[in-house]
Enzyme design. Sequence first.
Site, short mmCIF file in Angstrom:
data_model
loop_
_atom_site.label_atom_id
_atom_site.label_comp_id
_atom_site.label_asym_id
_atom_site.label_seq_id
_atom_site.Cartn_x
_atom_site.Cartn_y
_atom_site.Cartn_z
N ALA A 222 0.82 -1.21 0.00
CA ALA A 222 0.00 0.00 0.00
C ALA A 222 0.86 1.27 0.00
O ALA A 222 1.90 1.31 0.65
CB ALA A 222 -0.92 -0.01 1.21
N PRO A 223 0.42 2.28 -0.76
CA PRO A 223 -0.79 2.35 -1.61
C PRO A 223 -0.64 1.74 -3.00
O PRO A 223 -1.58 1.73 -3.77
CB PRO A 223 -1.05 3.84 -1.71
CG PRO A 223 0.33 4.44 -1.67
CD PRO A 223 1.12 3.58 -0.71
N ASP A 241 -0.80 -6.16 2.27
CA ASP A 241 -0.69 -5.00 3.15
C ASP A 241 -2.03 -4.79 3.84
O ASP A 241 -3.09 -4.95 3.22
CB ASP A 241 -0.32 -3.74 2.36
CG ASP A 241 0.31 -2.66 3.24
OD1 ASP A 241 -0.31 -2.28 4.25
OD2 ASP A 241 1.43 -2.23 2.92
N LYS A 306 16.18 -0.72 4.93
CA LYS A 306 16.23 0.61 5.54
C LYS A 306 17.46 0.68 6.44
O LYS A 306 17.68 -0.19 7.29
CB LYS A 306 14.97 0.88 6.35
CG LYS A 306 13.67 0.59 5.59
CD LYS A 306 13.52 1.43 4.34
CE LYS A 306 12.27 1.04 3.56
NZ LYS A 306 12.11 1.82 2.33
#
Length: 356
Positions: A222-223, A241, A306
Amino acid sequence: MSQVPMELLFYCRPGFERDLAEEVADKAGEAGWSGEAFHAAGGGFVRFRLAGDEPANGLHRALPLRSLVFARQSLVALSPLSLSREDRLSPILEQLAESGWSFESVWQETPDTNDGKALAGLTKALSRPLESLLAKRGALRRKAGGRRLHLLWSAGDRVQLGISFPGNRSELPGGIRRLRFPQSAPSRSTLKLEEAWHEFVPRPEWDERLAEGMQAADLGAAPGGWTWQLVHRGMHVYAIDNGPMNKALMATGQVEHLREDGFVWEPPYRLDWLVCDIVDRPARVEAMVERWLVRRWCREAVFNLKLPMKRRWPEVAACLQRLEEALARVGVAAEIGCRHLNHDREEVTVHVRLLE
């Protein structure tokens, strides 16, 4: 006496100089080379000066650009020049004459910083007279093995000359791939997946490896920025999601939205692609993708890790090592690549292709 290039010069995203310096030092050491990295915080480039008197060309070949995570460009370089603003060209010409270099093209570049961009007028003004003088002296010529001269201007009176070689360089100015945002995509994150494909999948192979009718999963969809790229290539997508998906994407009929946890969801059969841009600890994301690959639930995967604020290179290196070792233990042959892409920020993008 000819001047021997004793340095490698790397471009990177400003703010990641230390990470690149640590990576180069580690990988140079593994290849049996030693040296010292020089960089300024936010400068957008790293110099790596070799110890001893051996030319840098050997290390350049031992560290191909595609094997480096944080480098945008890789050059064999001469020592930086400090110039007089009254005569910038003479010292450049003298250093090149001493180097004995010849090349087919000249790129004048600046770091990807505000100060660097402010030098655009200077580089443009110097371009024509410099190339004319280089051509007259025989350094700039039609046939020179595809070599390219790079001038990295870090200030109006400071430049470093480097040379690049076909097959071990970026063919993009500054090593930066600039993509146009597709207006129908739900989010700008869509560019990260598109750039990953450009980086890791040779363009002539797109019709085969990114083919219409393929099956894919997007974890943390998402989105739908990454799902949009899959749908745009004609794939059918499991979008995993708990958040809402873009309505236009759902209207294509190519997306099955499952409100489930991407870390535990399992595909009903083997898929062609797994993509994942979940915001979580790198080690947790790596472990999840590792499970997919060890069990051969997909043929290729693209996922982002990340990065922590500190010790970014050690974290990336540890994740890649765990993945490589896990696949080796179960006898799964794979190609693994990892790059800090232009459309990434505080993350790196990993690509894995299982070899049948």
